[in-house]
Motif scaffolding. Structure first.
Motif, PDB file in Angstrom:
ATOM      1  N   THR A   4       3.076  -7.863  -5.993  1.00 33.50           N
ATOM      2  CA  THR A   4       2.621  -8.198  -7.344  1.00 33.50           C
ATOM      3  C   THR A   4       1.898  -7.018  -7.987  1.00 33.50           C
ATOM      4  O   THR A   4       1.428  -6.101  -7.315  1.00 33.50           O
ATOM      5  CB  THR A   4       1.688  -9.413  -7.319  1.00 33.50           C
ATOM      6  N   THR A  30      -0.766  -7.624  -9.797  1.00 31.48           N
ATOM      7  CA  THR A  30      -2.151  -8.087  -9.853  1.00 31.48           C
ATOM      8  C   THR A  30      -2.652  -8.325  -8.444  1.00 31.48           C
ATOM      9  O   THR A  30      -1.871  -8.412  -7.494  1.00 31.48           O
ATOM     10  CB  THR A  30      -2.257  -9.393 -10.655  1.00 31.48           C
ATOM     11  N   GLY A  31      -3.973  -8.451  -8.292  1.00 25.62           N
ATOM     12  CA  GLY A  31      -4.548  -8.745  -6.994  1.00 25.62           C
ATOM     13  C   GLY A  31      -4.884  -7.498  -6.190  1.00 25.62           C
ATOM     14  O   GLY A  31      -5.333  -7.602  -5.046  1.00 25.62           O
ATOM     15  N   TRP A  32      -4.689  -6.325  -6.757  1.00 25.87           N
ATOM     16  CA  TRP A  32      -5.017  -5.085  -6.057  1.00 25.87           C
ATOM     17  C   TRP A  32      -6.520  -4.888  -6.047  1.00 25.87           C
ATOM     18  O   TRP A  32      -7.232  -5.290  -6.963  1.00 25.87           O
ATOM     19  CB  TRP A  32      -4.323  -3.890  -6.719  1.00 25.87           C
ATOM     20  N   GLU A  33      -7.014  -4.268  -4.996  1.00 26.18           N
ATOM     21  CA  GLU A  33      -8.446  -4.033  -4.877  1.00 26.18           C
ATOM     22  C   GLU A  33      -8.703  -2.636  -4.340  1.00 26.18           C
ATOM     23  O   GLU A  33      -7.784  -1.929  -3.921  1.00 26.18           O
ATOM     24  CB  GLU A  33      -9.063  -5.082  -3.953  1.00 26.18           C
ATOM     25  N   LEU A  57      -3.228  -3.932  -1.604  1.00 25.11           N
ATOM     26  CA  LEU A  57      -2.871  -5.309  -1.910  1.00 25.11           C
ATOM     27  C   LEU A  57      -2.588  -6.016  -0.592  1.00 25.11           C
ATOM     28  O   LEU A  57      -1.733  -5.602   0.184  1.00 25.11           O
ATOM     29  CB  LEU A  57      -1.620  -5.384  -2.802  1.00 25.11           C
ATOM     30  N   LEU A  73      -0.970  -8.973   0.870  1.00 27.22           N
ATOM     31  CA  LEU A  73       0.025  -9.956   0.462  1.00 27.22           C
ATOM     32  C   LEU A  73       0.228 -10.977   1.587  1.00 27.22           C
ATOM     33  O   LEU A  73       0.379 -10.612   2.754  1.00 27.22           O
ATOM     34  CB  LEU A  73       1.350  -9.253   0.153  1.00 27.22           C
ATOM     35  N   THR A  74       0.202 -12.246   1.225  1.00 25.08           N
ATOM     36  CA  THR A  74       0.386 -13.300   2.218  1.00 25.08           C
ATOM     37  C   THR A  74       1.873 -13.484   2.529  1.00 25.08           C
ATOM     38  O   THR A  74       2.677 -13.750   1.637  1.00 25.08           O
ATOM     39  CB  THR A  74      -0.187 -14.638   1.721  1.00 25.08           C
ATOM     40  N   THR A 105      -0.126 -11.646   6.975  1.00 26.12           N
ATOM     41  CA  THR A 105      -0.345 -10.745   5.833  1.00 26.12           C
ATOM     42  C   THR A 105       0.361  -9.409   6.044  1.00 26.12           C
ATOM     43  O   THR A 105       0.606  -8.973   7.178  1.00 26.12           O
ATOM     44  CB  THR A 105      -1.836 -10.453   5.612  1.00 26.12           C
ATOM     45  N   THR A 159      -0.332  -5.565   4.281  1.00 29.40           N
ATOM     46  CA  THR A 159      -1.208  -4.824   3.367  1.00 29.40           C
ATOM     47  C   THR A 159      -0.480  -3.573   2.889  1.00 29.40           C
ATOM     48  O   THR A 159      -0.006  -2.758   3.690  1.00 29.40           O
ATOM     49  CB  THR A 159      -2.517  -4.420   4.059  1.00 29.40           C
ATOM     50  N   ASP A 211      -2.678   1.035  -9.432  1.00 24.36           N
ATOM     51  CA  ASP A 211      -2.031  -0.269  -9.485  1.00 24.36           C
ATOM     52  C   ASP A 211      -0.654  -0.136 -10.115  1.00 24.36           C
ATOM     53  O   ASP A 211      -0.479   0.570 -11.121  1.00 24.36           O
ATOM     54  CB  ASP A 211      -2.870  -1.250 -10.297  1.00 24.36           C
TER      55      ASP A 211
END
Length: 226
Positions: free
Chosen positions: A150, A152-155, A165, A167-168, A205, A207, A213
């Motif tokens: 995605t 979005t959801g990056w940190e 990120l 990701l599940t 997960t 990563t 991003d």
């Protein structure tokens, strides 16, 4: 009629039995002389056909002799076959369900099998060195799937790649190796974000790391080697 009855020990009529001039001395007509000459081939024809008829009949094997083998007293092919069948029938009758001791049919009891140290998922392979079947751990299991990175959801992350990120993706463990293949339409997005070519697997997960991003989502397929 036994096969031996077709044996020819001597011909009934031979040339030596005739005088030098059978027509004059023996008073034979030319027809009688022809019949005399034809009699031996005819005897041979009758005897040979008799042998063939006996061999192709249902009792043919009973007329063919053989050297007795160990444990079988019969001296004909038919008798030997019947004795072998009787022996096999007796052996089969002895193997009745429930009559075998527990564990008698375990692989470990076979002389050409070595199944020590068996683990879940092991298979049997032939080992030419020991001439035995041995246990073998099959190749790693590969699980395939698809998902989306995605936008979005990056940190924040530390190191050369400042963004990450998590990701599940269910079914993944920390010891798995995950191979990622981006869809063709995602390569430009990944290049712009400077997506890290490697990833980290965790419990359910994956990563991903990037320097910035991504501007859009990126579809991908994956292979999980367990």
């Amino acid at each position: 009629m036994p096969l031996i009855s077709n044996k020819i020990t001597a011909f009934a009529k031979t040339h030596r039995m005739l005088d030098r001039r059978p027509n004059t001395i023996n008073g034979m007509t030319y027809q009688q002389l022809q019949d005399w000459y034809d009699s031996s081939p005819e005897e041979l024809r009758v005897a040979l056909n008799g042998v063939i008829d006996l061999l192709v009949s249902t009792s043919g094997a009973a007329n063919v002799g053989m050297t007795p083998i160990t444990g079988v007293s019969a001296s004909t092919v038919q008798g030997t076959l019947e004795a072998i069948k009787t022996y096999i029938d007796l052996q089969i009758q002895g193997v009745v369900a429930g009559s075998l001791p527990e564990g008698a049919l375990n692989l470990s009891n076979a002389p050409d099998v070595n199944v020590t140290g068996v683990a879940d998922g092991d298979a049997l392979v032939w080992d030419t060195t020991t001439s035995k079947w041995i246990t073998f751990a099959p190749q790693a299991k590969v699980v395939k799937g698809t998902s989306t990175i995605t936008s979005t959801g990056w940190e924040a992350a530390t190191g050369d790649y400042a963004r990450k990120l998590v990701l599940t993706v269910s079914g993944i463990t920390a010891t798995d190796t995950v191979r990622i293949t981006l869809d063709k339409d995602a390569h430009d997005i990944a290049q712009a974000a400077e997506l890290c070519p490697t990833n980290e697997s965790g419990t359910d997960t994956i990563t991903f790391y990037a320097k910035t991003d991504p501007t859009a989502a990126m579809d991908f397929s994956y292979e999980v080697v367990k």
